[in-house]
Design a protein around this motif. Structure first.
Motif, PDB file in Angstrom:
ATOM      1  N   ASP A 139      32.914  33.240 -46.482  1.00  0.00           N
ATOM      2  CA  ASP A 139      34.120  33.989 -46.162  1.00  0.00           C
ATOM      3  C   ASP A 139      34.233  35.213 -47.058  1.00  0.00           C
ATOM      4  O   ASP A 139      34.621  35.112 -48.214  1.00  0.00           O
ATOM      5  CB  ASP A 139      35.357  33.097 -46.333  1.00  0.00           C
ATOM      6  CG  ASP A 139      36.622  33.784 -45.820  1.00  0.00           C
ATOM      7  OD1 ASP A 139      36.521  34.917 -45.297  1.00  0.00           O
ATOM      8  OD2 ASP A 139      37.701  33.190 -45.950  1.00  0.00           O
ATOM      9  N   GLU A 140      33.887  36.355 -46.554  1.00  0.00           N
ATOM     10  CA  GLU A 140      33.907  37.603 -47.321  1.00  0.00           C
ATOM     11  C   GLU A 140      33.413  37.398 -48.750  1.00  0.00           C
ATOM     12  O   GLU A 140      34.145  37.647 -49.701  1.00  0.00           O
ATOM     13  CB  GLU A 140      35.330  38.168 -47.348  1.00  0.00           C
ATOM     14  CG  GLU A 140      35.834  38.503 -45.956  1.00  0.00           C
ATOM     15  CD  GLU A 140      37.084  39.347 -46.009  1.00  0.00           C
ATOM     16  OE1 GLU A 140      37.092  40.305 -46.802  1.00  0.00           O
ATOM     17  OE2 GLU A 140      38.026  39.059 -45.254  1.00  0.00           O
ATOM     18  N   SER A 152      39.391  33.989 -41.506  1.00  0.00           N
ATOM     19  CA  SER A 152      39.286  32.929 -42.523  1.00  0.00           C
ATOM     20  C   SER A 152      39.783  31.607 -41.961  1.00  0.00           C
ATOM     21  O   SER A 152      39.206  30.551 -42.247  1.00  0.00           O
ATOM     22  CB  SER A 152      40.121  33.284 -43.752  1.00  0.00           C
ATOM     23  OG  SER A 152      39.664  34.473 -44.317  1.00  0.00           O
TER      24      SER A 152
HETATM   25 MG    MG Z   1      40.188  36.229 -44.718  1.00  0.00          MG
END
Ligand code: MG
Ligand code: ATP
Lengths: 251, 244
Positions: B160-161, B42
Motif C-alpha cells: 500500500d503506497e 487502501s
Molecule cells: Mg491509501
C-alpha cells in the motif's frame, strides 16, 4: 556547576534542620520525649516493617497480573466481559480504600474461611483494589503501539498470545516501569490501611508498641521515618527510570 | 494470481467507501491500483488481505474464498507492506524477520536465520541484520519490511503506497526492490502514485475513483485511457510530475 549544586543542597538541608529544631523547641512535652522506650520493641517493629515491604511487593506483582487480565477484559470482543470489567472498575474507583478492604475481608475472606489468614486476605483485597489502576497503566502504554503495527501483527498471522508475548509486552513493559514503581509507592502508603483488618504490618505493630511502651508520639515519628525509608528511594527510582525511558529508544 | 471480486461493499459508519466493486482477474503477476486520494484503494487492499471484512459481496484470492469460515491460515499465505514501515522497534532487523518464521511458520531457529540472511543478502541489507530498526534510514526500513513479508514466501504480496513516506532518492531505492519482485515472478498487488513505476512494474492496471473501479485492463491502457475520469486523473498526475 557542581559546587553550585552542593551549595544549594546544603541550603535546603539547613532549611529542614532549622524546621525540625524549631518544631522540637516549640513542642510542649519535649522534656518527656523518650525514643529509647521503643528500643525493647525493635524486633517487633522490624517485623512489621518487613511485612509492609513484603505485602507491597507481592501486591505489586498480583495487581499487575490482575490489571493485565482486566485490560484484556476491557478489550474483549464479548460485550458481557467488557461490562464485567467496567462494573468492577466503578466499584473500586467508587469506594474508599478502607471500606473496600473491610468489605473484602468480611464478605469474601470470612465466607472462604480465611478469617484468620489476615495477611493473605489483605494481599488479595489490596491486589483487587489496585488492579484497575494497573489496567489503566496497560491502557496508556498500549497507545504507544500504533495502529499499523497492530495491523501488521494481524496480517502476519500471530495469535493473540504471541502478539502480547513477543511483540507488545516487551515494548510496553519498559514504558510501564516508571509508573509501576510510582504505583508501588502508592501501595506502600496504602498498606497502612490493612491495619484495619488486622494485618500485622508496620502501622499495626507500631501502635501495639506504642500502647505497651507509652511512647505514643515517638511511635508516630518512628512510623513516619520508616515509611519514608521505603517511599523516598522509590520516588527517586521512579524519576530515574522516567529519565532513562525517555532516552531508551534512542540509545 | 487470481482475484475475483463480486459486488463488494464496504462502509465506515454511514459513509460508503467501496460501492459495488466487481472484477475478475486470472493469471496476473503484478497488479497496480491507482486513483485519487479517498478512492478506496487502501480499503480494497485491507479487504483483500482480510485485515478487515467486507460488508457484503464476495472476494476470492487464488483459491481462498474470504468469508468468516476462512481460517487464519490465510495470513500465512500472504504478505502486506504498509505505507510506512511496521518493523517491531524492540527487535533487530534479523529478529524482525525470523520471529514470524519461527512463531507462525514453525521453522527452526537455524532455518529461519538462514532464510532471513539469504534474503537480506539478496536485497543488499546484510549489513543491517543486527541493527535495531531506529538505526535504519526510511528507505532501508521499508526494504526490510518488504523482505520480512517475502520471507514467508507469500502467494501474493500486497503493498500500500510503500514509497509515499519517502523522499525521492529513497523512493527509487525501494522501487528498485519491488522491481526485483517482478523478476522473481512473485505476485503482488500494489497501490501506488508512481505512474512511471507502475508502467514498468505492473502487467495490469486498476483505476479507482469514489469507491468504484472505473477502468481496468492491461497496463498499456495508461497510454490510451478510455474513461474521462482516468484521462483527467492522468493529466493531473502529469502536471504534478512536472511541478515536482
Ligand atoms: Mg491509501
Ligand atoms: N478506518 C476508517 N474509518 C472511517 N473512515 C475511513 C477509514 N479508513 C478509510 N476511511 C475513509 O474511506 C475513504 C477511502 O479511504 P482509503 O484510505 O481507502 O482511500 P485511498 O484511496 O487509499 O486514499 P489515499 O490515496 O489518500 O491513501 C476515505 O474517505 C476515508 O476517509
Amino acid at each position: 556547576m557542581k559546587t553550585n549544586k552542593l551549595f544549594h543542597g546544603l541550603l535546603a538541608f539547613l532549611f529542614y534542620a532549622v524546621l525540625v529544631i524549631g518544631i522540637y523547641l516549640l513542642y510542649p512535652g519535649r522534656d518527656n520525649l523518650q525514643f529509647s522506650a521503643l528500643l525493647p520493641f525493635s524486633n517487633f517493629i522490624l517485623s512489621g516493617w518487613l511485612t509492609t515491604v513484603f505485602i507491597s511487593i507481592v501486591t505489586l506483582l498480583f495487581s499487575t497480573i490482575l490489571g493485565f487480565g482486566l485490560y484484556l477484559l476491557t478489550k474483549s470482543k464479548h460485550l458481557y466481559l467488557r461490562y464485567i470489567a467496567s462494573i468492577f472498575n466503578e466499584i473500586v474507583f467508587g469506594s474508599p480504600t478502607i471500606v473496600f478492604f473491610l468489605v473484602v475481608f468480611y464478605f469474601i475472606g470470612v465466607p472462604l474461611g480465611l478469617g484468620q489468614q489476615r495477611l493473605l486476605v489483605g494481599i488479595i483485597a489490596f491486589s483487587l483494589y489496585m488492579s484497575p489502576y494497573m489496567k489503566n497503566l496497560f491502557l496508556g502504554a498500549m497507545e504507544s503501539i500504533d495502529d499499523l503495527q497492530l495491523q501488521a501483527m494481524r496480517v502476519f498471522g500471530f495469535s493473540n498470545s504471541q502478539k502480547y508475548r513477543y511483540i507488545i509486552l516487551p515494548q510496553i513493559l519498559k514504558l510501564m516501569l516508571p509508573p509501576l514503581i510510582g504505583n508501588l509507592t502508592f501501595i506502600v502508603k496504602g498498606s497502612s490501611l490493612l491495619n484495619f483488618i488486622g494485618v500485622q504490618e508496620i502501622y499495626n505493630q507500631l501502635t501495639s508498641a506504642q500502647s505497651s511502651s507509652f511512647a505514643v508520639v515517638e511511635g508516630y515519628f518512628m512510623m513516619f521515618l520508616l515509611y519514608l525509608l521505603i517511599t523516598v528511594p522509590l520516588i527517586r527510582l521512579t524519576k530515574y527510570f522516567e529519565r532513562r525511558v525517555s532516552t531508551w529508544n534512542l540509545s | 494470481m487470481e482475484l475475483i471480486l463480486k459486488n463488494v461493499m464496504k462502509s465506515y459508519g454511514s459513509t460508503p467507501v467501496l460501492k459495488d466493486v466487481s472484477i475478475h482477474l486470472e493469471n496476473k503477476f503484478a497488479v497496480a491500483i491507482i486513483g485519487p486520494s479517498g478512492a478506496g484503494k487502501s480499503t480494497l487492499l485491507r479487504l483483500l488481505s482480510k485485515i478487515e471484512e467486507t460488508d457484503s459481496g464476495t472476494i476470492q484470492v487464488n483459491q481462498h474464498v474470504l468469508n468468516e469460515t476462512l481460517s487464519d491460515s490465510y495470513y500465512k499465505q500472504i504478505g502486506f507492506v504498509f505505507q510506512s514501515h511496521t518493523l517491531f522497534p524492540h527487535l533487530s532487523v534479523l529478529k524482525n524477520i525470523t520471529l514470524v518464521l519461527e512463531k507462525v511458520h514453525k521453522k527452526s531457529k537455524q532455518e529461519a536465520n538462514e532464510i532471513a540472511l539469504n534474503l537480506l543478502r539478496k536485497f543488499d541489507l546484510e549489513d543491517q541484520a543486527n541493527k535495531p530498526p531506529h538505526q535504519l534510514s526510511g528507505g532501508q526500513s521499508q526494504r526490510v519490511s518488504i523482505v520480512r513479508s517475502l520471507a514467508i514466501q507469500p502467494e501474493v504480496l500486497f503493498l500500500d503506497e510503500p514509497t509515499s513516506s519517502l523522499d525521492p532518492v529513497l523512493k527509487q531505492e525501494v522501487l528498485r526492490t519491488i522491481l526485483k519482485l517482478k523478476d522473481d515472478h512473485a505476485s503482488f498487488v500494489i497501490v501506488t502514485h508512481e505512474l512511471l513505476f507502475a508502467k514498468k512494474a505492473a502487467d495490469y492496471l486498476i483505476f479507482m475513483k469514489d469507491g468504484q473501479i472505473i477502468e481496468h485492463g492491461d497496463i498499456s491502457i495508461l497510454a490510451k485511457p478510455q474513461s474521462i475520469e482516468l484521462r483527467e486523473f492522468l493529466s493531473n498526475e502529469f502536471i504534478d510530475c512536472n511541478q515536482s
